[in-house]
Design a protein around this motif. Structure first.
Motif, PDB file in Angstrom:
ATOM      1  N   LEU A  37      -4.021  22.261  13.741  1.00  0.00           N
ATOM      2  CA  LEU A  37      -4.707  21.409  12.771  1.00  0.00           C
ATOM      3  C   LEU A  37      -4.506  19.977  13.240  1.00  0.00           C
ATOM      4  N   ILE A  38      -5.593  19.228  13.414  1.00  0.00           N
ATOM      5  CA  ILE A  38      -5.456  17.850  13.877  1.00  0.00           C
ATOM      6  C   ILE A  38      -6.034  16.884  12.836  1.00  0.00           C
ATOM      7  N   GLY A  39      -5.262  15.832  12.562  1.00  0.00           N
ATOM      8  CA  GLY A  39      -5.652  14.850  11.559  1.00  0.00           C
ATOM      9  C   GLY A  39      -6.365  13.668  12.188  1.00  0.00           C
ATOM     10  N   VAL A  40      -7.656  13.528  11.915  1.00  0.00           N
ATOM     11  CA  VAL A  40      -8.474  12.460  12.471  1.00  0.00           C
ATOM     12  C   VAL A  40      -8.587  11.323  11.457  1.00  0.00           C
ATOM     13  N   ILE A  41      -8.270  10.119  11.898  1.00  0.00           N
ATOM     14  CA  ILE A  41      -8.383   8.933  11.045  1.00  0.00           C
ATOM     15  C   ILE A  41      -9.813   8.412  11.144  1.00  0.00           C
ATOM     16  N   PRO A  42     -10.551   8.352  10.041  1.00  0.00           N
ATOM     17  CA  PRO A  42     -11.971   7.958  10.121  1.00  0.00           C
ATOM     18  C   PRO A  42     -12.205   6.560  10.658  1.00  0.00           C
ATOM     19  N   GLU A  43     -11.394   5.588  10.227  1.00  0.00           N
ATOM     20  CA  GLU A  43     -11.614   4.194  10.629  1.00  0.00           C
ATOM     21  C   GLU A  43     -10.254   3.524  10.834  1.00  0.00           C
ATOM     22  N   CYS A  44      -9.592   3.878  11.921  1.00  0.00           N
ATOM     23  CA  CYS A  44      -8.208   3.445  12.136  1.00  0.00           C
ATOM     24  C   CYS A  44      -8.112   1.929  12.289  1.00  0.00           C
ATOM     25  N   GLN A  45      -7.234   1.339  11.472  1.00  0.00           N
ATOM     26  CA  GLN A  45      -6.931  -0.091  11.562  1.00  0.00           C
ATOM     27  C   GLN A  45      -5.427  -0.339  11.689  1.00  0.00           C
ATOM     28  N   ASP A  46      -4.690   0.719  11.927  1.00  0.00           N
ATOM     29  CA  ASP A  46      -3.251   0.619  12.094  1.00  0.00           C
ATOM     30  C   ASP A  46      -2.953   0.055  13.484  1.00  0.00           C
ATOM     31  N   GLU A  47      -2.330  -1.123  13.547  1.00  0.00           N
ATOM     32  CA  GLU A  47      -2.083  -1.783  14.824  1.00  0.00           C
ATOM     33  C   GLU A  47      -1.197  -0.952  15.749  1.00  0.00           C
ATOM     34  N   GLU A  48      -0.322  -0.142  15.192  1.00  0.00           N
ATOM     35  CA  GLU A  48       0.552   0.686  16.021  1.00  0.00           C
ATOM     36  C   GLU A  48      -0.221   1.787  16.747  1.00  0.00           C
ATOM     37  N   LEU A  49      -1.424   2.076  16.275  1.00  0.00           N
ATOM     38  CA  LEU A  49      -2.231   3.121  16.909  1.00  0.00           C
ATOM     39  C   LEU A  49      -3.349   2.551  17.765  1.00  0.00           C
ATOM     40  N   LEU A  50      -3.385   1.223  17.899  1.00  0.00           N
ATOM     41  CA  LEU A  50      -4.355   0.589  18.795  1.00  0.00           C
ATOM     42  C   LEU A  50      -3.725   0.534  20.185  1.00  0.00           C
ATOM     43  N   ILE A  51      -3.605   1.698  20.793  1.00  0.00           N
ATOM     44  CA  ILE A  51      -2.851   1.857  22.035  1.00  0.00           C
ATOM     45  C   ILE A  51      -3.749   1.694  23.260  1.00  0.00           C
ATOM     46  N   GLU A  52      -4.909   2.318  23.226  1.00  0.00           N
ATOM     47  CA  GLU A  52      -5.868   2.209  24.331  1.00  0.00           C
ATOM     48  C   GLU A  52      -7.144   1.550  23.827  1.00  0.00           C
TER      49      GLU A  52
END
Length: 259
Positions: A37-52
């Motif tokens: 089961l994979i959790g997809v974030i619809p509109e990610c704005q979390d700076e910690e996940l702005l990796i690439e």
């Protein structure tokens, strides 16, 4: 259903995630023919996940994973904590949902679902960042057509506000006995950290030892529901222990016993 059933869950899937780490996960899952089961974030704005840099082919990639048998869930809306509220089960005082009004949560969930569906991704499964949700979250999910939430400290599936709450009792790999239903949670982007690198090995060991007991989501949730009153008590007792007892025991272990 077998006596032992395990669901594997990956959080924080988004267009700017660490693709090299997630590929390590998918390669391992493919080796054992396991569909998480994979959790997809619809509109990610979390700076910690702005990796690439934003991957323009992300949504096609998600559809390909879905064709392979991966189950897609909506993981929050933008993954930004904007309330200092615990929610129903979590210990930390931060949430994207808990503490907001029903209308506010409904708007977030509705918009997130619309974003997914604009990319031809359809799901009736949800889980919130940091396991933080409240009754308004469940009510809003129900109104938006969701059927499942991967969360809660009951030992068996129970239904609240029309939503099947599929227990997720740990934030990593649970201690697995010879029977029961377990959800193992992974965050592949954290594997680059020295204190989190062991999680990859935990995934590999889990797949090696329990591959016959690991189930696809649709099979995992096809189990009898628990008695609501009993499971509700189990959840409340577990939450009380985690919030008010475990932290004190940890303090004693790390401080008092050293004297």
């Amino acid at each position: 259903m077998n006596k032992l059933n395990i669901l594997i869950r990956f959080d924080d899937i988004c267009p700017t995630m660490d693709y090299s780490q997630f590929k390590k996960a998918t390669d391992l899952l493919d080796k054992y023919n396991v569909h998480p089961l994979i959790g997809v974030i619809p509109e990610c704005q979390d700076e910690e996940l702005l990796i690439e840099e934003y991957h323009s082919d992300f949504w096609n990639y998600i559809k390909e994973l879905e064709k392979k048998g991966y189950k897609i869930a909506m993981h929050g809306f933008n993954h930004v904590y904007d309330t200092k509220t615990r929610g129903n089960i979590n210990c930390g005082f931060k949430s994207e949902f808990a503490g907001h009004s029903f209308i506010k949560q409904y708007e977030k969930i509705k918009k997130g679902k619309e974003i997914l569906e604009s990319h031809n991704v359809y799901t009736d499964v949800f889980f919130a960042p940091s396991h933080s949700y409240d009754d308004n979250t469940l009510r809003a999910l129900s109104k938006c057509g969701f059927k499942y939430i991967s969360d809660g400290y009951s030992k068996k599936i129970i239904r609240r506000y029309g939503i099947k709450c599929v227990p997720c009792r740990t934030t990593g790999v649970p201690k697995i006995k010879n029977k029961g239903n377990y959800t193992a949670v992974f965050h592949a982007h954290e594997w680059v950290r020295s204190d989190k690198a062991h999680a990859y090995n935990e995934l590999e060991n889990l797949l090696k030892k329990y591959s016959n007991s690991i189930k696809d989501f649709d099979i995992f949730v096809d189990q009898p529901q628990g008695n609501y009153a009993i499971q509700n008590i189990i959840e409340k007792v577990t939450v009380f222990y985690l919030r008010y007892i475990k932290s004190k025991l940890s303090y004693v272990k790390h401080n008092v016993l050293k004297l």
